[in-house]
Scaffold this active site. Sequence first.
Site, PDB file in Angstrom:
ATOM      1  CG  HIS A  14      -2.220   7.771  -5.726  1.00  0.00           C
ATOM      2  ND1 HIS A  14      -2.114   9.036  -5.193  1.00  0.00           N
ATOM      3  CD2 HIS A  14      -3.549   7.483  -5.751  1.00  0.00           C
ATOM      4  CE1 HIS A  14      -3.328   9.497  -4.903  1.00  0.00           C
ATOM      5  NE2 HIS A  14      -4.213   8.571  -5.235  1.00  0.00           N
ATOM      6  N   GLY A 170      -4.806  13.106   0.286  1.00  0.00           N
ATOM      7  CA  GLY A 170      -4.323  13.044   1.658  1.00  0.00           C
ATOM      8  C   GLY A 170      -5.450  13.044   2.671  1.00  0.00           C
ATOM      9  CG  HIS A 197      -7.979  12.015  -3.709  1.00  0.00           C
ATOM     10  ND1 HIS A 197      -7.185  12.435  -4.750  1.00  0.00           N
ATOM     11  CD2 HIS A 197      -7.661  10.710  -3.489  1.00  0.00           C
ATOM     12  CE1 HIS A 197      -6.422  11.434  -5.146  1.00  0.00           C
ATOM     13  NE2 HIS A 197      -6.689  10.367  -4.404  1.00  0.00           N
ATOM     14  CD  GLU A 200     -10.237   7.692  -0.216  1.00  0.00           C
ATOM     15  OE1 GLU A 200      -9.660   6.591  -0.274  1.00  0.00           O
ATOM     16  OE2 GLU A 200      -9.676   8.756  -0.536  1.00  0.00           O
ATOM     17  CG  ASP A 278      -6.525   4.749  -4.778  1.00  0.00           C
ATOM     18  OD1 ASP A 278      -6.044   5.849  -5.129  1.00  0.00           O
ATOM     19  OD2 ASP A 278      -6.943   4.539  -3.624  1.00  0.00           O
ATOM     20  CG  ASP A 279      -2.478   4.119  -3.714  1.00  0.00           C
ATOM     21  OD1 ASP A 279      -1.561   4.856  -4.110  1.00  0.00           O
ATOM     22  OD2 ASP A 279      -3.489   4.549  -3.129  1.00  0.00           O
TER      23      ASP A 279
END
Length: 337
Positions: A14, A170, A197, A200, A278-279
Amino acid sequence: MIDPQLPFIDLHRHLDGSVRLETILDLAQRHGVKLPGATVEELRPHVQVTEPQPGLMAFIGKMLWMTGVLADADACRRIARENVEDAKREGISYLELRFSPWFMAEPHGLDPASVVAAVAQGVAEGAAATGVRVNLIGILSRTYGPEIAMKELEALLTHRESFVALDLAGDEANFPARLFTEHFRKGRDAGWRITVHAGEAGGSESVWDAIRLLGAERIGHGVRALDDPALADFLAENRIAIEANLTSNVHTSTVPDLASHPLREMLAHGLLASINTDDPGVSAIDLRHEFEIAAPAAGLSQKQIRQAQLNALETAFLSAEEKRELRTKAVNGDRAP
């Protein structure tokens, strides 16, 4: 260890979760944004995760300090360019960067379409300067609901040629895939590939819905996929890939620790699972960390780690010719340092 004869690839990163701390401080000073710290070390605990969060949305909350300083289009362009520069330093040869224009636009009321244009420009600048191959994935943030998601989709479509795929991210638990079927039909009609996504914060049924309702070719996270043996078989047989994110899944409390992560079993089951960050700005890691530290801690053998690296190449949103070019470059020495 990373196989230097293969491209080093991150398919799930991201952009808006990968902002340098120094840049947050600089942009805040330029635009008069108040931060919870005046130095990198004072800011770090507010932006980066040092221990597991109570859930996905708490983890995403850390990103608000990153988007909170995006006061104009130039700030969006800057962080996009820096994302590519950082990928180059990691030794990444191909990167798929994803972002939610609404999430980035919201703190300062920016026009989401201007955010899209700025990010596309910044990524192009970074790619030209570094030689890193980059493709963009547009995110619809389900957290805002289907009406805002449609406006977000319209913003992405203003630069449809800049994107290879559409994603849904989100609040998975409260905004199921069925709310976004029309959005993804429009995305497919635009010629975009689909990654979602799922599995999760939601269960295996969320993964089924991503595939059946939205047309997902890849699943972001997919941690709960093995809970349903029929789903695991379906993913393997239909070559639907899993974009695994080891450290992130610990930080969001999706799994209790790395040893509990199902990636090892996914690979043993023949799933096309890859290793991604991911982040990285929130988790304070890079792709090398995920391969060299997180993957062994998750019980992956060296053979499985190499297979995950191969899987990333196979499932990248690239043409067969582009994949051959990446592999040739790696063999000829354009590889991770």
